[in-house]
Design a protein around this motif. Structure first.
Motif, short mmCIF file in Angstrom:
data_model
loop_
_atom_site.label_atom_id
_atom_site.label_comp_id
_atom_site.label_asym_id
_atom_site.label_seq_id
_atom_site.Cartn_x
_atom_site.Cartn_y
_atom_site.Cartn_z
N THR A 253 6.64 69.65 73.46
CA THR A 253 5.45 69.21 72.73
C THR A 253 5.33 69.90 71.38
O THR A 253 4.41 69.61 70.62
CB THR A 253 4.19 69.52 73.56
OG1 THR A 253 4.07 70.95 73.72
CG2 THR A 253 4.29 68.87 74.93
N LYS B 93 -1.08 67.46 66.49
CA LYS B 93 -0.03 68.33 67.00
C LYS B 93 -0.43 69.80 66.90
O LYS B 93 -0.12 70.62 67.78
CB LYS B 93 1.27 68.10 66.24
CG LYS B 93 1.93 66.76 66.53
CD LYS B 93 3.22 66.61 65.74
CE LYS B 93 3.88 65.27 66.02
NZ LYS B 93 5.14 65.08 65.24
N VAL C 83 -2.83 70.67 69.72
CA VAL C 83 -2.10 70.84 70.99
C VAL C 83 -1.31 72.14 70.97
O VAL C 83 -1.29 72.89 71.95
CB VAL C 83 -1.16 69.63 71.23
CG1 VAL C 83 -0.26 69.87 72.44
CG2 VAL C 83 -1.96 68.36 71.43
N THR D 277 -0.51 75.20 73.62
CA THR D 277 0.80 75.23 74.29
C THR D 277 1.68 76.36 73.79
O THR D 277 2.45 76.92 74.56
CB THR D 277 1.52 73.88 74.07
OG1 THR D 277 1.66 73.63 72.67
CG2 THR D 277 0.76 72.74 74.73
#
Length: 946
Positions: free
Chosen positions: A681, A745, A748, A752
Motif C-alpha cells: 500500500t 495515499k 493511508v 500503515t
C-alpha cells in the motif's frame, strides 16, 4: 476378427491422420490391423493416454503373429501415436521350448482359442501380448498330453511350478521290436508286442502295440510299483501324480511266491504293503524283475511263445550271461521326456524369455578352456582400456547469459572418475565428493542455492560418503539402435536447495522457456507435426536395473519484490505463483525401473514425472512451512528435536534452545509476511528504502540494527507521509486529481508505515533471537566459492575471471545498485585508497568498508571530464583530472580553471600512467556510446517472442 467396423480410419506408410474418439460411451481403446494382409485380425485394444512404447500383436487366419512397434508421446496437448516396423528390434517376449514335447501357450485371461499358440519341441518363438491392457501372464500346457497348466508372470524373473504331463510307458517285448535279426526271424521281430491286460480275468497277456490304448499303458511309482492306467479313471489335468488307492498294480496271480521252478501268471491286484516283494519291479539288464531273487518276467515256450495273446508269467531266469528273447522286456515311453517340465522366466537383454525344459535335463558343465580360448582371452586383455581421473580441487562451471551476467557457478570438488573398457563391458564409476551451486546475481540475499545438508550428530558416519555417485555397466549390443546397460545407479546425499524467484526466472529465460511458450501460442491447430523421416528410428536404451535416488531435499523458496518487465512477463506464463517458505524437508522415494527398454525421451519424461509426483505428494510439508502461517512444521520439528535431546541425554538447555528457536522463527515469519502485505500500500520510494534496509540486515546478519532502522524509517515515513505522497501525486499525475490521489495515499501511509515499521522491528528482533538460539546457522556458514564474475571486459567481450575485477564490480554495485546501465571497467589500488573506473564515472574511494556512497571522496563524471594527466610536483606523482569549463560561449569543450583540476597522489609513476590511460580510455568509450543509436525499450521482449 477381420471385419471392419463402421468409422474405421486408414493411414498409408509415411502419412499422418488426426484422430478423435467418435464415441465417449465406449472404452477408449485403440485397435489396429494391417491393410495389405488378407484376413488380418484386429489387435487387442490399447490405451493411448500415457506416454509409453510397446509391441502390438496381430494375427492372420493361421494364427501367425505380426508385430508393430507403437510409440505414444505427448506433444503439447496432443498425444502422438507412431507405428514403426519391428525388423531390427528385439521382441518383448520369447518362448524357448527346450523340451521334447510340443507346448501350447496363451495370454492369461484371453478366452479366444484362436489366440492359443503352439511351440514345437526344441524351437523358439517370438511373442507379444495379444491384449496389451491385460497383465503379461502366460499360461502353458503340453499339447495333447492332458497336462497341467502353469501361469507365469513375464515381469517376474524366477522359476515357477512344475508342468506335469501324462507320460505313460509301454512294457515291450524287446525281441519283437528288434530289426537286427536274421531273415527267418524277421516276422517275429516286427510284431511289436507289449504287455496288455485281459479285462475279464485281469491276467497280463501280450498284445500288439496300439498307440493310445489305455489298457497297455503303465506308470512306475517312486516305490517301484507298476500302476495300470487302464484300470483307473481318466484324469484331465494332472497337476500331481494320482494316488495309488484308485489304481491296480502288477502282481502275480498266486498267493505265495514262486517255487520249484514253476511259472506264476501275472495279473492286477490292489496295492498291498504285505505283497511288496511281488509288487515291486525293476528294469535291469534288459529284463523285468521283482523283489524276489532270480525271478524274471517271461513267456512260456521260448522265442516261439512271443505271440499275440500269449500269457505273461513270472519264472526263474535262464542263468546265462545274456537272457533269452522270451525274457527280454523294456519300458518304452509314450511321449519323449520325463513327464515333468521346468518353467522359468529369464531376461535376455530387452527380451523376457519363458524357458521350458525337461526336469531331468542337466546343465552342461563347462569344460576347461582350450589353448585357443586362452589365446583369445589374452588378445582381449591387450585391448583393455582403463582411465583414471582424479580432480581433488574439482572443477567449476559458470553459466553466463546474453546480457551478459553470470547466473550460477557450480563447484564440483573431489571428482574421481574410473572408466574401464573391455570387449565384454564398459564400466564407469564417478564419485563427486562435494557439490555447491552459487547464486551469482549481485544483490541477492541467498548467495548459495544448493549445497550438501550437514549431517546431524547421530549420523556423523555418513560425512565421508560422496555427494553424488554414478555407477554404470554397459555391455556390447548386437541389436541395431540399442544400447544395453546392466545397471545404472545414481545416488545422491541429502541436499539443501534454495530457490530465489529472480534467479529462477532468469534461468528459465536462459533455457528458452519463454520462447517455447511464444512458439506454442503461434502454432496453428490445423497443422500437426510430421515425424522426421530423415532422422530414422530413434536410439533405444535398455537397463536391467535403473535407479536414481535423491533421498531428501531441504527446500526453501524466496520470492522477489522488484522484477524487470521481461521477467514479470515470463512469470505470468508460469501458470502458478511462488509462495515463500523455508526449510521444508522433502523425502522422496527413488526412481527404480527393472528392464525398461525405451527411447531417451520416454525415459527422461518418466524420471521427471516420478519426481514431480514425489514433490506433489509432499504438499503438506511445503504448506506447513510457508511463511504466512508462521512455519508450523519448523516449530514442530524444533520442539520434537528438543524433547528428543531431553529424553536421550537429559539436555534441558537443548529443549529451551530448540523451543526458543522454533517460536522466534515462527514469529519472524508471521510478522514479516504481515509487513510485506502492508508494503504493497506504500509509495515506491518508501518501499525501496525499506527493502534496502532489510537487504542489508539479511546480508550482514545484523537483524537487530536493521529492525531499529526499519522502525525509525516507518515512524518518520508516517509523520511525513501526507506531505511526500501529496507532492509525489501532483508530480506524477498532475492537477487536482493527482493532489487528492496523493493525499489519500498519504493518509493511508500515516497509519500503515509506522505499523509496517513496527512489524519489521518485531520480525528482525525475532530473527536475532532465532540466530542466537541456534548453535550453528549452516546457511551463513556456507559462502560463495568466489565472487560473481565480471562478464563485460573493457572491449565488451567476456573476459577471464579475475578476483580483482569481481571485487571492483561488487563495489560498483554497492555504489550504483545497477551494473547494466553503468558497467565496471577497471579498479586500481592507490596507496591506501582505490580508484574505481566505470563506464560513466570515475570514483576515488577511501580505505575501509563503507556502505553506499559514504566512502567516495572524489567523483568525476565523464560528461564533466576534459582529460586525465599525470603530473609531478616536488618529486611526487599525481593523477590530475581536468574538468571542463562550466560555461563556454563557443560550445567547444575547454579546460576549466585550476580549482577544477583535482589531483590525487599516486605512489609510482607507472601506476599513475596506467590509471590515466584507463580513465581516458573509459572516457572515449563513454563518448562512443553517446554516438550510438539507443536500443529499443522492447528489444528484450521482441527477442523473447521470436
Amino acid at each position: 476378427g477381420t471385419f471392419n467396423p463402421e468409422g474405421y480410419i486408414c493411414t498409408l506408410p509415411g502419412s499422418s491422420v488426426v484422430f478423435h474418439w467418435p464415441r465417449n460411451d465406449y472404452d477408449q481403446l485403440l485397435c489396429v490391423r494391417l491393410m495389405d494382409m488378407t484376413n488380418c485380425t484386429w489387435s487387442g485394444g490399447f490405451e493411448i493416454n500415457k506416454p509409453k512404447s510397446f509391441h502390438v500383436n496381430m494375427r492372420d487366419m493361421r494364427g501367425s503373429c505380426f508385430y508393430l512397434r507403437t510409440e505414444i508421446t505427448l506433444k503439447g496437448a496432443t498425444y502422438q501415436i507412431s507405428f514403426t516396423n519391428t525388423e531390427h528390434m528385439p521382441p518383448p517376449l520369447r518362448v524357448d521350448n527346450l523340451s521334447e514335447v510340443p507346448v501350447q501357450f496363451w495370454q492369461h485371461g484371453v478366452a479366444d482359442l484362436r489366440l492359443h499358440t503352439e511351440v514345437k519341441p526344441l524351437s523358439v518363438l517370438d511373442y507379444a501380448c495379444d491384449e496389451p491392457t491385460l497383465p503379461p501372464y502366460l499360461t502353458l500346457t503340453v499339447k495333447g498330453a492332458g497336462s497341467s497348466e502353469v501361469t507365469a508372470d513375464m515381469n517376474f524373473f524366477r522359476e515357477y511350478n512344475k508342468l506335469y504331463y501324462e507320460n505313460f510307458i509301454y512294457i515291450a517285448a524287446t525281441h519283437t521290436f528288434s530289426q537286427k535279426l536274421e531273415r527267418k526271424r524277421r516276422l517275429i521281430s516286427h510284431t511289436e508286442l507289449v504287455l496288455d491286460v485281459d479285462p475279464k480275468t485281469q491276467r497280463v497277456i501280450l498284445q500288439k502295440k496300439e498307440p493310445g490304448k489305455r489298457s497297455q499303458l503303465w506308470r512306475m511309482t517312486g516305490t517301484g510299483m507298476l500302476c495300470h492306467e487302464g484300470s483307473s479313471p481318466p484324469q484331465s489335468k494332472p497337476s500331481q501324480p494320482r494316488p495309488l488307492d484308485s489304481s491296480l498294480v502288477l502282481d502275480i496271480a498266486g498267493l505265495a511266491a514262486v517255487s520249484d521252478n514253476n511259472y506264476e501268471p501275472l495279473m492286477l491286484r490292489r496295492p498291498d504293503s504285505r505283497r511288496s516283494t511281488t509288487q515291486t519291479w525293476y528294469f535291469t539288464s534288459g529284463m523285468l524283475t521283482c523283489g524276489l531273487p532270480r525271478l524274471v518276467v517271461q513267456v512260456k515256450g521260448g522265442v516261439t511263445g512271443l505271440s499275440d495273446g500269449a500269457e505273461v508269467v513270472l519264472g526263474p531266469d535262464s542263468g546265462l550271461l545274456e537272457p533269452g528273447p522270451e525274457q527280454q522286456f523294456i519300458n518304452q515311453k509314450m511321449r519323449p521326456g520325463s513327464g515333468v517340465l521346468s518353467v522359468q522366466v529369464l531376461p535376455d537383454g530387452p527380451t523376457r524369455v519363458l524357458q521350458i525344459s525337461d526336469f531331468n535335463q542337466r546343465r552342461v558343465v563347462r569344460s576347461s578352456t582350450s589353448p585357443e580360448q586362452d589365446k583369445c582371452r589374452e588378445d582381449v586383455q591387450k585391448k583393455e582400456l582403463e582411465v583414471l581421473v582424479n580432480l581433488d580441487e574439482g572443477l567449476g562451471v559458470s553459466l553466463v547469459n546474453k546480457v551478459p551476467e553470470e547466473l550460477i557457478f557450480t563447484t564440483l570438488s573431489g571428482v574421481n572418475v574410473h572408466f574401464t573398457h573391455t570387449a565384454s563391458s564398459e564400466v564407469l564409476e564417478l564419485n563427486i565428493q562435494n557439490i555447491q551451486v552459487d547464486n551469482q546475481l549481485l544483490g541477492t540475499t541467498q548467495p548459495v542455492i544448493l549445497w550438501m545438508t550437514p549431517s546431524s550428530g547421530d549420523s556423523g558416519t555418513n560425512n565421508s560418503s560422496p555427494a553424488l555417485q554414478v555407477n554404470s555397466v554397459k555391455v556390447p549390443s548386437s541389436l541395431m539402435l540399442t544400447t544395453l546397460f546392466k545397471h545404472l545407479m545414481v545416488t545422491a546425499r541429502h541436499f539443501t536447495v534454495i530457490i530465489e524467484e529472480k534467479l529462477l526466472l532468469k534461468l528459465l529465460s536462459f533455457f528458452g522457456y519463454g520462447e517455447a511458450e511464444a512458439e506454442l501460442e503461434k502454432l496453428d491447430e490445423n497443422l500437426h507435426e510430421r515425424p522426421n523421416e530423415e532422422a530414422g528410428p530413434p536410439q533405444r536404451y535398455y537397463f536391467e536395473n535403473l535407479k536414481i535416488s535423491f533421498p531428501q531435499i531441504k527446500l526453501s523458496v524466496f520470492t522477489s519484490h522488484k522484477l524487470p518487465a521481461d521477467l514479470k512477463a515470463l512469470k505470468g506464463t508460469l501458470g502458478f505463483p511462488l509462495v515463500r517458505f523455508e526449510d521444508a524437508i522433502i523425502n522422496m522415494y527413488p526412481f527404480t525401473r527393472v528392464h525398461p527398454y525405451e527411447t531417451q525421451e520416454i525415459i527422461i519424461n518418466d524420471i521427471l514425472k516420478h519426481f514431480r509426483e514425489e514433490l506433489m505428494s509432499q504438499a503438506a510439508q511445503i504448506l506447513g512451512s510457508v511463511d504466512f502461517l508462521g512455519n508450523p512444521m519448523g516449530l514442530l520439528n524444533d520442539v520434537t528435536e528438543g524433547v528428543s535431546e531431553l529424553i536421550k541425554y537429559g539436555n534441558v538447555g537443548g529443549l529451551i534452545r530448540n523451543v526458543t528457536h522454533g517460536v522466534s522463527n515462527s514469529a519472524a515469519k508471521f510478522a514479516g509476511t504481515l509487513s510485506d502485505g502492508l508494503g504493497k500500500t506504500m509509495d515506491n520510494r518508501h518501499q525501496n528504502e525499506r527493502e534496502y534496509i532489510r537487504y542489508h540486515g539479511a546480508t550482514s546478519g545484523e537483524h537487530l540494527v536493521a529492525g531499529i532502522h526499519g522502525l525509525a524509517h516507518g515512524i518518520i515515513g508516517g509523520m511525513t507521509s501526507i506531505i511526500t505522497s501529496t507532492v509525489e501525486g501532483v508530480k506524477t499525475e498532475g492537477g487536482v486529481g493527482g493532489f487528492f490521489s496523493g493525499l489519500g495515499k498519504g493518509l493511508v501511509g500515516t497509519v500503515t508505515k509506522p505499523v509496517a515499521g513496527a512489524l519489521d522491528f518485531a520480525s528482525e528482533t525475532a530473527q536475532t533471537v532465532r540466530d542466537m538460539a541456534s548453535l550453528s546457522n549452516h546457511r551463513f556458514s556456507v559462502q560463495r566459492v568466489r565472487k560473481p564474475r565480471c562478464c563485460r571486459g573493457p572491449q565488451g567481450l567476456l573476459a577471464r575471471f579475475s578476483a580483482g575485477q569481481a571485487e571492483g564490480q561488487e563495489q560498483l554495485f554497492c555504489l550504483t545498485d545497477n551494473i547494466q546501465s553503468e558497467f565496471f571497467i577497471a579498479v586500481e589500488p592507490m596507496d591506501s585508497y582505490n580508484v574505481l573506473i566505470s563506464s560513466k564515472v570515475v570514483y576515488f574511494l577511501k580505505p575501509g568498508d563503507y556502505v553506499d556512497r559514504e566512502g567516495i571522496f572524489l567523483e568525476v563524471k565523464y560528461d564533466d571530464l576534459y582529460h586525465c594527466l599525470v603530473s609531478k610536483d616536488h618529486g611526487k606523482v599525481y593523477v590530475q583530472l581536468t574538468k571542463k569549463a562550466e560555461n563556454t560561449n563557443s560550445g567547444v569543450a575547454i579546460p576549466g580553471p585550476s580549482h577544477q583540476k583535482p589531483m590525487v597522489h599516486v605512489k609510482s609513476e607507472s601506476l599513475a600512467v596506467k590509471i590515466s590511460q584507463e580513465i581516458n580510455y573509459a572516457k572515449s568509450l563513454y563518448y562512443e556510446q553517446q554516438l550510438m543509436l539507443p536500443a529499443e525499450e522492447n528489444e528484450d521482449c521482441l527477442l523473447l517472442e521470436t
